[in-house]
Motif scaffolding. Structure first.
Motif, PDB file in Angstrom:
ATOM      1  N   MET A  77      20.589  -0.125  13.355  1.00  0.00           N
ATOM      2  CA  MET A  77      19.573   0.107  13.915  1.00  0.00           C
ATOM      3  C   MET A  77      20.472   1.263  14.074  1.00  0.00           C
ATOM      4  O   MET A  77      20.851   2.336  13.250  1.00  0.00           O
ATOM      5  N   LEU A  78      19.031   2.618  14.072  1.00  0.00           N
ATOM      6  CA  LEU A  78      18.899   3.516  14.427  1.00  0.00           C
ATOM      7  C   LEU A  78      18.300   4.771  16.005  1.00  0.00           C
ATOM      8  O   LEU A  78      17.934   3.824  17.058  1.00  0.00           O
ATOM      9  N   GLY A  79      18.576   5.428  16.854  1.00  0.00           N
ATOM     10  CA  GLY A  79      18.568   5.795  17.761  1.00  0.00           C
ATOM     11  C   GLY A  79      18.867   5.207  18.870  1.00  0.00           C
ATOM     12  O   GLY A  79      19.754   4.699  19.284  1.00  0.00           O
ATOM     13  N   TYR A  80      18.237   4.860  19.622  1.00  0.00           N
ATOM     14  CA  TYR A  80      18.090   4.356  21.653  1.00  0.00           C
ATOM     15  C   TYR A  80      18.519   2.648  21.003  1.00  0.00           C
ATOM     16  O   TYR A  80      17.834   2.365  21.615  1.00  0.00           O
ATOM     17  N   SER A 364      13.498  13.857  15.816  1.00  0.00           N
ATOM     18  CA  SER A 364      12.707  13.297  15.303  1.00  0.00           C
ATOM     19  C   SER A 364      12.974  11.477  14.750  1.00  0.00           C
ATOM     20  O   SER A 364      12.365  10.460  13.915  1.00  0.00           O
ATOM     21  N   GLY A 365      14.612  11.210  14.822  1.00  0.00           N
ATOM     22  CA  GLY A 365      15.182  10.168  13.956  1.00  0.00           C
ATOM     23  C   GLY A 365      15.293   9.737  15.260  1.00  0.00           C
ATOM     24  O   GLY A 365      15.795   8.547  14.966  1.00  0.00           O
ATOM     25  N   GLY A 366      15.374   9.844  16.298  1.00  0.00           N
ATOM     26  CA  GLY A 366      15.299   9.294  17.622  1.00  0.00           C
ATOM     27  C   GLY A 366      16.610   9.119  18.508  1.00  0.00           C
ATOM     28  O   GLY A 366      17.071   7.831  19.188  1.00  0.00           O
ATOM     29  N   TYR A 367      17.680  10.186  18.361  1.00  0.00           N
ATOM     30  CA  TYR A 367      18.679  10.554  18.436  1.00  0.00           C
ATOM     31  C   TYR A 367      19.408  11.603  19.898  1.00  0.00           C
ATOM     32  O   TYR A 367      20.373  11.892  20.247  1.00  0.00           O
ATOM     33  N   ALA A 368      17.373  11.976  20.287  1.00  0.00           N
ATOM     34  CA  ALA A 368      17.469  12.861  21.069  1.00  0.00           C
ATOM     35  C   ALA A 368      17.208  12.411  21.912  1.00  0.00           C
ATOM     36  O   ALA A 368      17.496  11.455  23.122  1.00  0.00           O
ATOM     37  N   ALA A 369      15.420  12.497  22.906  1.00  0.00           N
ATOM     38  CA  ALA A 369      14.798  12.419  23.733  1.00  0.00           C
ATOM     39  C   ALA A 369      14.744  10.197  23.407  1.00  0.00           C
ATOM     40  O   ALA A 369      14.980   9.963  22.518  1.00  0.00           O
ATOM     41  N   GLU A 370      14.495   9.921  24.368  1.00  0.00           N
ATOM     42  CA  GLU A 370      14.230   8.410  24.932  1.00  0.00           C
ATOM     43  C   GLU A 370      12.779   8.290  23.895  1.00  0.00           C
ATOM     44  O   GLU A 370      12.365   9.022  23.769  1.00  0.00           O
TER      45      GLU A 370
END
Length: 406
Positions: A77-80, A364-370
Motif C-alpha cells: 500500500m502507498l499513501g491513502y 508526489s507519493g500520495g502522503y500529503a493531499a488526498e
C-alpha cells in the motif's frame, strides 16, 4: 462488494499471496529478505509482482480482484490506499498485532494519520523513504569541477558546468510522478515547511494562488532546462543507471535509487554522492511502503497474515530489507550502525525534522493531499514541464482544477 476470502479459496497450509510492484533488481533482492524470514516461520510467500506506473498497475489489478471476490492475502500500500480500502470494509484490523510487536510505539507519529485513519491500524510499514534526495555521479562532478549545491540556483549553475563537460546535467522523465519529485522539493525548499503544509496537506487556495507558487513553477522551468531531449517515457531505474554510468550527473529521486547503485557494487562517497535537495530550511519529505491484510475466513491464511505482520515489524528484518532497498527502517528504535553514510544521514535528518516539525508526507507519493488533489498537482506539474505554459498560467490551472475537485 465481496470483502472476505472464502475458506475454500486457500487450501494450502500457511501460504499467503502478496501483490506488490517491486520488480527492479534491488527491489527483488530486498523482497527476498521478507520471503526467507517467512519461510523460516513456516509460511510460503506466493509472489504476484506487478511493476510499472509507481504502483498504479498493481492497484488496478487489486481492484479487479476485489470486485471479483478474490483479493490476495496481502497487498503493498502507498499513501491513502489503505485508508481508502479500510472504508470499503475489506481490511483486517491489525492494531493488536502492531501493539504486541512494538510498532505502534516506535513508528513516526505522522504515519498514524494514514495507517490508522479511524484509530485502528490497517497497514504495516517495512521501510521509510526520503523523497527529496539528489543522487550524483562523483566522477562527473569532479570532471565538471562542481561541488554539492547549497541552493537551487547553485544546482542549476552546476548543471550548466556538467553540460559543458559533455554530461547530461539531470536524468529525468516526463512521467508525472517523477516530475512531481522535483516539484514537491521546490515547494518546500523555496518556501519552507509551513508553506508546504498549507499547499500540500491543507490544499489551501490562497497559498496555491500565491506569488510563492509562481516562483516554484519558474524554478521548475529552469530545472527543465537541465534535462536531455530523450526523456520521454524514461523509467526511473533507467534514469538512475544514467547517473550510475556517468552519462548523467544528477537525479532527483527517493532513496530507492540508492538500492540500484548498491546493486551495481557502487559505493557512496566513492562512486556516487547523496545529498538532500538544497534549502535553507531543512526538511524530510517522507513515504513508506506498507502492507495491508485482507479479511478472511480461512484460519491458515489468517495465521500466515499474522506471521507476515510480525516479520515486517521485526527490527532485524527491517535492517536486512533496508540495507538492500536503500531506505531506512520505519521503526525509530532500530540500530543504524550497519547502514551506509547516506542512510545514517537520513536517520539523523529524520529525527531532526520530527523535532522541528518539518517531517512532511511527500505530495508526489500520495502522503500529503488526498488522492483526488494529489493527482492534479502531478498532472499540472507534468503538463507545465513538457510545454511552454507560463508559471502564472500553471498556478491558475492548478488552483482552478483543485477547486473543481473539491
Amino acid at each position: 462488494m465481496c470483502s472476505m476470502i472464502s475458506a475454500t479459496a486457500h487450501a494450502e497450509n500457511k501460504s499467503i499471496e502478496v501483490i506488490h510492484h517491486w520488480v527492479s533488481d534491488s527491489e527483488v533482492a530486498a523482497v527476498n529478505t521478507i520471503k526467507q524470514e517467512l519461510e523460516k516461520r513456516g509460511v510460503v510467500w506466493k509472489d504476484t509482482a506487478i511493476g510499472g506506473a509507481n504502483g498504479a498497475n498493481a492497484e488496478q489489478s487489486l481492484r479487479a480482484r476485489i470486485v471479483a471476490g478474490n483479493p490476495p492475502g496481502a497487498m503493498q500500500m502507498l499513501g491513502y490506499d489503505a485508508a481508502t480500502w479500510a472504508k470499503e470494509g475489506v481490511l483486517r484490523d491489525l492494531t493488536d498485532l502492531e501493539t504486541a510487536s512494538g510498532g505502534v510505539q516506535s513508528l513516526p507519529a505522522d504515519y498514524r494519520r494514514l495507517a490508522a485513519p479511524d484509530g485502528k491500524w490497517v497497514e504495516v510499514p517495512i521501510d521509510l523513504l526520503r523523497s527529496n534526495w539528489i543522487w550524483a555521479n562523483k566522477k562527473a562532478f569532479d570532471t565538471a569541477g562542481v561541488s554539492v549545491p547549497k541552493t537551487w540556483e547553485e544546482l542549476i549553475a552546476s548543471g550548466e558546468k556538467l553540460r559543458k563537460a559533455g554530461i547530461i546535467p539531470l536524468a529525468a522523465s516526463d512521467e508525472p510522478w517523477q516530475i512531481a519529485k522535483i516539484f514537491d522539493s521546490l515547494i518546500v525548499d523555496l518556501n519552507g515547511p509551513e508553506f508546504y503544509t498549507q499547499v500540500a496537506l491543507k490544499v489551501d487556495d490562497k497559498a496555491i494562488r500565491s506569488p510563492e507558487m509562481v516562483k516554484v513553477f519558474e524554478k521548475l522551468r529552469q530545472v527543465r532546462g537541465l534535462v536531455d531531449d530523450n526523456f520521454v517515457g524514461r523509467d526511473w531505474a533507467v534514469a538512475t543507471e544514467m547517473v550510475a554510468s556517468g552519462k548523467a550527473g544528477m537525479q532527483v529521486m527517493g532513496d530507492w535509487a540508492k538500492g540500484e547503485f548498491l546493486a551495481k557494487g557502487l559505493k557512496p562517497g566513492v562512486d556516487f554522492l547523496c545529498f538532500p535537495t538544497p534549502t535553507s530550511t531543512p526538511n524530510f519529505l517522507w513515504a513508506m511502503d506498507s502492507f495491508s491484510m485482507f479479511q478472511t475466513t480461512d484460519p491458515s491464511l489468517r495465521a500466515a497474515q499474522d506471521e507476515l505482520v510480525k516479520v515486517l515489524l521485526d527490527p532485524e528484518v527491517q535492517i536486512k530489507f533496508n540495507l538492500i532497498k536503500g531506505s531506512i527502517p520505519p521503526r525509530l528504535d532500530v540500530d543504524m550502525s550497519k547502514f551506509d553514510d547516506c542512510a545514517k544521514q537520513a536517520a539523523v535528518d529524520l529525527k531532526a525534522s520530527i523535532e522541528h516539525k518539518s517531517f512532511l508526507g511527500t505530495l508526489s507519493g500520495g502522503y500529503a493531499a488526498e488522492p483526488q488533489f494529489a493527482s492534479i498537482f502531478k498532472e499540472v506539474a507534468a503538463k507545465f514541464f513538457v510545454s511552454d505554459m507560463s508559471a502564472q498560467d500553471a498556478v491558475t490551472l492548478l488552483a482552478d482544477e483543485i477547486n473543481n475537485a473539491r
